[in-house]
Design an enzyme around this catalytic site. Structure first.
Site: not given
Length: 315
Positions: A113, A241, A271
């Site tokens: 990530c 993020h 995500n």
């Protein structure tokens, strides 16, 4: 040694939209359960014939077009990804082949990530050192390939997509457009976020990640601002993020970015791992939420409990 800057961005998402209502028909969940816990309403899912390098290639082509450049102008291709199925050729080489980039250095960066901000720092360092003149930096992940779609704790989180940036040397006498990176990790907590096994599957310890992100990351993000000599109150935008709205909103507040636009793309994209920051950044620029020259904090965190952030100037 003048430093580098982002001159253009681009993003791409597959056409198929997966809603919370769709997921409620697959696992024991509901729209209320998902939105109250993570803030996600929809996500995009790539088809079986859409590999990671195709997602990356579409985003990179848009960034190149926006910069007014051709593939021949690029001498470094960096792709941040953790979901490429094949080991070799790497994703960066496949993207370069798709675009027709002649003889670039082509590297994959796997920091999950936090991959895009690590790759952006690497491109900045390469340009500063004279090892590259123009780079394509791409974050691309196909999380649907590593997801257990019977596990309601993880399948509600993920989406697929890509975002890209063109990085070039700054003109003589101008200020750098990419600030010094602040990066690191907590390797002893690597178990908190994982993509492991055969076939590989995404898993995480949600409460551990939430506690770590909301308590440990604000001072780190402020350090990234200090390295760029930009006060948090002077930031025009904060692009974290896109993991969970319950992490993003308090984290942005604790950084002290008063009045900054806070990217909340997680609500519509889920995500997307390494794609999340460039995807959200590109969307802010596309809709005119931030202007050329604005100071923007990019900060990635998550997989491996690694983190990386820098202040950039909006192209």
């Amino acid at each position: 040694m003048n430093g580098s800057r982002i001159t253009a961005v681009g993003h791409y998402q597959p056409a198929t939209v997966l809603t919370n209502e769709d997921l409620a028909g697959m696992v024991d969940t509901s729209d209320e359960w998902i939105t109250s816990r993570v803030g996600i309403r929809t996500r995009r899912i790539a088809g079986p014939d859409e590999p990671v390098d195709e997602l990356a290639g579409h985003a990179a082509a848009k960034a190149l077009a926006s910069a007014g450049l051709t593939p021949a102008d690029i001498d470094l291709v960096l792709v941040a990804t953790s979901t490429a199925i094949d080991r070799s050729p790497n994703t960066a080489a496949r993207v370069a082949a798709r675009l027709g980039v002649p003889s670039p250095a082509a590297l994959d960066v796997n920091v999950v990530c936090a991959g895009f901000t690590h790759a952006l720092a690497t491109a900045d360092h390469a340009v500063r050192a004279g090892a590259a003149s123009r780079a394509l930096v791409i974050g691309a992940d196909k999380m649907s390939d590593v997801t257990d779609w019977t596990d309601r704790t993880t399948c509600v989180l993920v989406g697929d997509g890509a975002g890209a940036a063109v990085v070039e040397a700054c003109p003589e006498g101008t200020e750098p457009g990419i600030g010094p990176v602040l990066w690191g990790s907590v390797p002893e907590m690597g178990h908190a976020v994982r993509i492991e096994g055969t076939p590989p599957r995404f898993a995480q310890e949600g409460q551990s990640v939430y506690r770590w992100a909301t308590t440990q990351l604000p001072p780190l993000a402020r350090q990234a601002c200090e390295r760029a000599n930009v006060a948090p109150r002077d930031l025009a935008a904060v692009v974290l993020h896109q993991a969970n709205l319950r992490i993003i909103e308090p984290l942005a507040a604790r950084i002290g970015a008063v009045g900054a636009v806070v990217a909340r793309d997680v609500t519509e994209s889920g995500n997307t791992s390494a794609a999340s920051i460039p995807l959200a950044f590109s969307k802010l620029i596309e809709r005119g939420a931030i202007s050329s020259g604005d100071a923007v904090l990019l900060f990635g965190f998550g997989g491996n409990l690694s983190y990386a952030g820098q202040v950039v100037r909006c192209p």
